[in-house]
Motif scaffolding. Structure first.
Motif, PDB file in Angstrom:
ATOM      1  N   PHE A   1       0.830  -1.262   0.018  1.00  6.09           N
ATOM      2  CA  PHE A   1       0.059   0.082   0.037  1.00  6.09           C
ATOM      3  C   PHE A   1       0.814   1.300   0.104  1.00  6.09           C
ATOM      4  N   GLU A   2       1.991   1.239   0.686  1.00  3.14           N
ATOM      5  CA  GLU A   2       2.834   2.546   0.872  1.00  3.14           C
ATOM      6  C   GLU A   2       3.750   2.498  -0.404  1.00  3.14           C
ATOM      7  N   GLY A   3       3.928   1.213  -1.057  1.00  5.58           N
ATOM      8  CA  GLY A   3       4.926   1.269  -2.203  1.00  5.58           C
ATOM      9  C   GLY A   3       6.171   0.381  -1.663  1.00  5.58           C
ATOM     10  N   ASN A   4       6.187  -0.766  -2.192  1.00  9.03           N
ATOM     11  CA  ASN A   4       7.350  -1.632  -1.493  1.00  9.03           C
ATOM     12  C   ASN A   4       8.654  -0.953  -1.274  1.00  9.03           C
ATOM     13  N   GLU A   5       9.218  -0.208  -2.339  1.00 10.00           N
ATOM     14  CA  GLU A   5      10.377   0.365  -2.338  1.00 10.00           C
ATOM     15  C   GLU A   5      10.369   1.763  -1.069  1.00 10.00           C
ATOM     16  N   VAL A   6       9.316   2.271  -1.168  1.00  7.09           N
ATOM     17  CA  VAL A   6       9.319   3.464  -0.156  1.00  7.09           C
ATOM     18  C   VAL A   6       9.370   2.764   1.293  1.00  7.09           C
ATOM     19  N   PHE A   7       8.421   1.543   1.454  1.00  6.35           N
ATOM     20  CA  PHE A   7       8.266   1.034   2.723  1.00  6.35           C
ATOM     21  C   PHE A   7       9.610   0.477   3.079  1.00  6.35           C
ATOM     22  N   ALA A   8      10.162  -0.369   2.364  1.00  5.84           N
ATOM     23  CA  ALA A   8      11.529  -0.682   2.608  1.00  5.84           C
ATOM     24  C   ALA A   8      12.363   0.226   3.021  1.00  5.84           C
ATOM     25  N   ALA A   9      12.503   1.184   2.482  1.00  7.70           N
ATOM     26  CA  ALA A   9      13.583   2.485   2.782  1.00  7.70           C
ATOM     27  C   ALA A   9      13.229   2.839   4.258  1.00  7.70           C
ATOM     28  N   LYS A  10      12.036   2.982   4.732  1.00  2.13           N
ATOM     29  CA  LYS A  10      11.684   3.670   6.127  1.00  2.13           C
ATOM     30  C   LYS A  10      11.957   2.449   7.288  1.00  2.13           C
ATOM     31  N   GLN A  11      11.942   1.148   6.778  1.00  2.00           N
ATOM     32  CA  GLN A  11      11.727   0.065   7.532  1.00  2.00           C
ATOM     33  C   GLN A  11      12.988   0.204   9.143  1.00  2.00           C
ATOM     34  N   ASP A  12      14.063   0.601   8.972  1.00  2.00           N
ATOM     35  CA  ASP A  12      14.885   0.697   9.828  1.00  2.00           C
ATOM     36  C   ASP A  12      14.534   1.837  11.048  1.00  2.00           C
ATOM     37  N   GLN A  13      13.684   2.806  10.379  1.00  2.00           N
ATOM     38  CA  GLN A  13      13.231   4.063  11.380  1.00  2.00           C
ATOM     39  C   GLN A  13      11.776   3.611  11.860  1.00  2.00           C
TER      40      GLN A  13
ATOM     41  N   ILE B   1       0.749   3.964  12.938  1.00  2.00           N
ATOM     42  CA  ILE B   1       0.456   4.587  11.656  1.00  2.00           C
ATOM     43  C   ILE B   1      -0.502   4.027  10.820  1.00  2.00           C
ATOM     44  N   TYR B   2      -1.540   5.081  10.655  1.00  2.00           N
ATOM     45  CA  TYR B   2      -2.934   4.678   9.988  1.00  2.00           C
ATOM     46  C   TYR B   2      -2.463   4.973   8.247  1.00  2.00           C
ATOM     47  N   GLN B   3      -2.358   3.773   7.601  1.00  2.00           N
ATOM     48  CA  GLN B   3      -2.169   3.814   6.228  1.00  2.00           C
ATOM     49  C   GLN B   3      -3.596   4.174   5.557  1.00  2.00           C
ATOM     50  N   ALA B   4      -3.878   5.256   5.275  1.00  2.00           N
ATOM     51  CA  ALA B   4      -5.292   5.503   4.839  1.00  2.00           C
ATOM     52  C   ALA B   4      -5.328   5.254   3.142  1.00  2.00           C
ATOM     53  N   GLN B   5      -6.289   4.645   2.619  1.00  2.00           N
ATOM     54  CA  GLN B   5      -6.328   4.246   1.227  1.00  2.00           C
ATOM     55  C   GLN B   5      -7.395   5.381   0.881  1.00  2.00           C
ATOM     56  N   THR B   6      -8.287   5.898   1.794  1.00  2.00           N
ATOM     57  CA  THR B   6      -9.194   6.860   1.304  1.00  2.00           C
ATOM     58  C   THR B   6      -9.348   7.936   2.119  1.00  2.00           C
ATOM     59  N   ASP B   7      -9.879   9.048   1.628  1.00  4.27           N
ATOM     60  CA  ASP B   7      -9.974  10.220   2.629  1.00  4.27           C
ATOM     61  C   ASP B   7     -11.377  10.254   3.327  1.00  4.27           C
TER      62      ASP B   7
ATOM     63  N   ASP C   1       1.066  -0.043  -4.502  1.00  7.52           N
ATOM     64  CA  ASP C   1       1.377  -0.926  -5.507  1.00  7.52           C
ATOM     65  C   ASP C   1       0.288  -1.675  -6.007  1.00  7.52           C
ATOM     66  N   LEU C   2      -0.925  -1.821  -5.051  1.00  8.21           N
ATOM     67  CA  LEU C   2      -1.976  -2.649  -5.402  1.00  8.21           C
ATOM     68  C   LEU C   2      -2.469  -2.129  -6.895  1.00  8.21           C
ATOM     69  N   LYS C   3      -2.575  -0.867  -6.962  1.00  5.67           N
ATOM     70  CA  LYS C   3      -3.128  -0.069  -8.183  1.00  5.67           C
ATOM     71  C   LYS C   3      -2.212  -0.355  -9.270  1.00  5.67           C
ATOM     72  N   THR C   4      -1.030   0.067  -8.994  1.00  3.63           N
ATOM     73  CA  THR C   4      -0.025  -0.203 -10.373  1.00  3.63           C
ATOM     74  C   THR C   4       0.271  -1.669 -10.796  1.00  3.63           C
ATOM     75  N   THR C   5      -0.023  -2.751  -9.668  1.00  3.42           N
ATOM     76  CA  THR C   5       0.176  -4.057 -10.139  1.00  3.42           C
ATOM     77  C   THR C   5      -1.318  -4.342 -10.901  1.00  3.42           C
ATOM     78  N   LEU C   6      -2.375  -3.898 -10.583  1.00  2.00           N
ATOM     79  CA  LEU C   6      -3.559  -4.446 -11.328  1.00  2.00           C
ATOM     80  C   LEU C   6      -3.351  -3.652 -12.490  1.00  2.00           C
ATOM     81  N   GLU C   7      -2.977  -2.496 -12.824  1.00  2.00           N
ATOM     82  CA  GLU C   7      -3.133  -2.041 -14.043  1.00  2.00           C
ATOM     83  C   GLU C   7      -2.414  -2.667 -15.170  1.00  2.00           C
ATOM     84  N   LYS C   8      -1.405  -3.279 -14.549  1.00  2.00           N
ATOM     85  CA  LYS C   8      -0.475  -4.069 -15.555  1.00  2.00           C
ATOM     86  C   LYS C   8      -1.107  -5.397 -16.120  1.00  2.00           C
TER      87      LYS C   8
END
Length: 211
Positions: A114-126, A169-175, A203-210
């Motif tokens: 949901f956050e984007g795998n690359e972005v999430f991995a970059a923040k993991q240590d923090q 951390i609330y990862q909001a999919q909608t407003d 990444d759910l959206k970008t994966t399904l787009e493909k």
């Protein structure tokens, strides 16, 4: 209503006419998001069936349930895509998907994609002291967090479970202001600081787009 095998006649199409279409076998916790994406983008070539969301309480069962669903529908659809990340299966789901010749969404869990795998991995240590909720888990907080952990019966267990966490951390999919307030209340009940982070569908959206 979460789509299950009984709802595969979506749009009035009987099962025998589904050849040439793509079946998504998904976690029930993603049903609303996938249906929203289908509607927003007009992805009428995608059909959806969901396994129970509470399988996440028993991750050792996920692989066998996905395998059974693929086997059941393999002859009906030309293509099947598994909308699960690893989700605590220890790589077993990826191995089974590869064996069956079906693809699945990348990532360790839905918080990551949901956050984007690359972005999430970059923040993991923090953020290793952060506890995550999605829209689904905010709505179902009592059923999927509070009660299964026994906090409804033994609130003193809260410090044992969450004593090393600092923030929710609330990862909001909608407003949705109502969901934000509910998420804030979840943080208060767990004794954690609160952060709302709008991720959308990631990444759910970008994966399904493909597809």
């Amino acid at each position: 209503m979460i789509p299950t095998d009984d709802h595969l006649t979506e749009q009035g199409l009987p099962l025998k006419t589904k050849a040439g279409r793509i079946l998504l076998i998904a976690c029930g916790a993603l049903a609303r998001e996938i249906l929203d994406l289908k509607s927003i983008n007009g992805w009428n070539h995608l059909d959806l069936t969901c396994l129970p969301a509470n399988l996440h309480l028993y991750p050792e069962k996920i692989t066998q349930e996905v395998r059974a669903a693929v086997t059941k529908h393999r002859d009906t659809f030309d293509n099947i895509f598994v909308v699960y990340a690893d989700c605590g299966t220890g790589g077993q789901l990826q191995a089974a998907s590869a064996e069956m010749g079906v693809e699945m969404i990348a990532g360790p869990h839905c918080y990551s994609f949901f956050e984007g795998n690359e972005v999430f991995a970059a923040k993991q240590d923090q953020e290793f002291t952060s506890f995550y909720l999605t829209d689904f888990l905010v709505r179902q907080f009592d059923a999927f967090v509070w009660k299964p952990m026994g906090l409804d019966r033994h609130p003193d267990l809260r410090n044992m479970y969450f004593g090393n966490y600092e923030k929710l951390i609330y990862q909001a999919q909608t407003d949705d202001p109502a969901l934000t307030e509910k998420a804030r209340d979840c943080a208060a009940r767990l004794g954690l600081a609160f952060e709302r982070r709008f991720t959308g569908y990631g990444d759910l959206k970008t994966t399904l787009e493909k597809l």
